[in-house]
Design an enzyme around this catalytic site. Structure first.
Site, short mmCIF file in Angstrom:
data_model
loop_
_atom_site.label_atom_id
_atom_site.label_comp_id
_atom_site.label_asym_id
_atom_site.label_seq_id
_atom_site.Cartn_x
_atom_site.Cartn_y
_atom_site.Cartn_z
N LYS A 42 0.80 -1.23 0.00
CA LYS A 42 0.00 0.00 0.00
C LYS A 42 0.84 1.28 0.00
O LYS A 42 0.35 2.34 -0.42
CB LYS A 42 -0.95 0.01 1.19
CG LYS A 42 -2.08 -1.02 1.12
CD LYS A 42 -3.09 -0.64 0.06
CE LYS A 42 -4.33 -1.53 0.13
NZ LYS A 42 -5.36 -1.13 -0.84
N SER B 86 0.67 -10.07 -0.58
CA SER B 86 0.37 -8.64 -0.52
C SER B 86 0.60 -7.98 0.83
O SER B 86 0.77 -6.76 0.90
CB SER B 86 -1.08 -8.40 -0.95
OG SER B 86 -1.98 -9.14 -0.14
#
Length: 421
Positions: free
Chosen positions: A59, A314
């Site tokens: 992110k 992720s």
């Protein structure tokens, strides 16, 4: 005459510019060969380790690329986001590095550990507002502040600069790969990462198949692609919180619809088993969304034999307080954990009789809650039983019924089961 609205697709030059923008902030994470998964699937399976970023997820890429692109006037007014997870940490660190004030709205029940992480990454540049019972509540409050104070809202996925920032992962994978990549498995929540990554591969490695992976309890991208329009789900299972959204991005949907070769929805219990396997056998800590891509491999076992495969890991922001629930969900998925209402005769020795005569040698009682006596002959208890093998279930139920212990089976009764798990 009205002009037809043009669908946005990321430009490769903008993605390369994003890579240059974030190069001193985002780590070039390893593309590591997994010997265990490669051996299991008779393939070359690589993990793109975005869990090793400073904020422990990808992110930071999109958040920094977006915030660094603000005009001087926008930067002076500050930014706002709503998140209880990885996006909040990416925005917080970006604010500190760029010396831009940010306000992060988080739901009031957000675990203290997550709040402290955001404070640590943001330092004096970030203010945290804990309001609302849910993410949707916090999100509405964040948008209201933007409207009132003319601040910039940093969306976690439905933003061009965010998409372009996340797409830089694909440039790294293609630079690091030592052979043509046949498959990339990637988690899909709102679709920002999938939209960006798939755009790069379709231009630079068009033969690579891009497989989107989402939670079975929140199949928003699959449903939208099936309906041929962005569709808001009425309800979702929020356990895999990093990828559980009711509606994917209006920007990301058409990109994913065109670029993804397939979508697959993975049961939450399967993801939990992957989390446990990675921790116990590979010493890798991942969050539920981070395990999605790896969890899909078993469902593509035949297709990926002999192939070069990349799974994007992720994130690793897993809350240790969820460990017991993760174990429970994994056992339920494997058909090894079962809950029953057991009718015990109101006499001495009934429980011992149940343990000796009904349970198998390797069966284990892991939950027992006795209810008050309802009549003179029988009293009921909710009993959780863990089996050694899933094939032991039917013989167990048969013995319960034969000796009048069986009351009800609760695993397939969601209204009751939610109070146990």
């Amino acid at each position: 005459m009205n002009k037809e609205k043009t669908t946005y697709f990321p430009n490769l030059s903008d993605i390369k510019q994003a890579a240059d923008t974030i190069k001193n902030v985002s780590a070039v994470t390893p593309l590591s060969l997994s010997f265990r998964y490669s051996d299991t699937h008779n393939a070359q399976v690589y993990f793109k380790r975005e869990d090793l970023q400073q904020v422990r997820s990808y992110k930071i890429r999109g958040a920094y690329n977006k915030i660094s692109a603000l005009s001087k006037a926008e930067a002076e007014k500050g930014v706002v986001c709503a998140s209880a997870g990885n996006h909040a940490q990416g925005v917080a660190l970006s604010c500190k590095l760029l010396k831009i004030k940010g306000t992060i709205f988080m739901p009031a029940p957000t675990p203290k550990q997550k709040v402290e992480q955001v404070k640590m990454f943001g330092g004096p540049y970030v203010s945290i507002v804990l309001e609302g019972d849910t993410f949707d509540d916090a999100n509405q409050l964040a948008i209201a502040e933007c409207d009132q104070l003319h601040k910039t809202f940093i969306h976690p996925f439905n933003d061009k600069k965010v998409i372009e920032g996340q797409a830089t992962i694909a440039l790294e994978i293609l630079e690091q790969a030592t052979a043509p990549i046949d498959y990339v498995f990637i988690a899909v929540g709102g679709g920002g990462l999938a939209a960006g990554l798939s755009t790069v591969f379709k231009q630079l490695s068009p033969k690579t198949k891009i497989i989107g992976v989402e939670p079975e309890g929140a199949p928003s991208m699959s449903v939208s692609i099936k309906n041929n329009k962005n569709t808001t789900l009425k309800s979702i299972e929020k356990f895999i919180d990093g990828a559980a959204v009711k509606r994917v991005g209006d920007l990301t949907f058409p990109i994913c619809k065109q670029n993804l070769d397939a979508m697959i929805s993975i049961p939450e219990g399967k993801v939990c088993q992957t989390i446990l396997d990675l921790y116990n056998r590979d010493a890798i800590v991942v969050e539920p969304a981070g395990a999605l891509s790896i969890s899909a491999l078993d469902f593509y076992a035949e297709e990926i034999k002999g192939k070069h495969v990349v799974c994007v890991v992720s994130g690793s922001n897993n809350d240790i307080t969820r460990t017991s629930e993760i174990k429970e969900r994994a056992l339920l998925y494997a058909n090894l954990k079962h809950y029953f209402i057991i009718k015990f005769p109101q006499r001495a020795g009934a429980l011992k009789e149940f343990v000796v005569d009904i349970l198998g040698e390797n069966d284990d009682i892991t939950y027992f809650q006795y209810a008050k006596k309802t009549n003179r002959e029988n009293g009921s208890a909710v009993v959780g039983i863990e089996l050694k093998s899933s094939s032991d279930l039917e013989p167990l139920i048969t013995k319960m019924k034969a000796q009048n212990f069986y009351g009800d089976y609760l695993n397939n009764k969601p209204d009751l089961f939610q109070f146990l798990v």
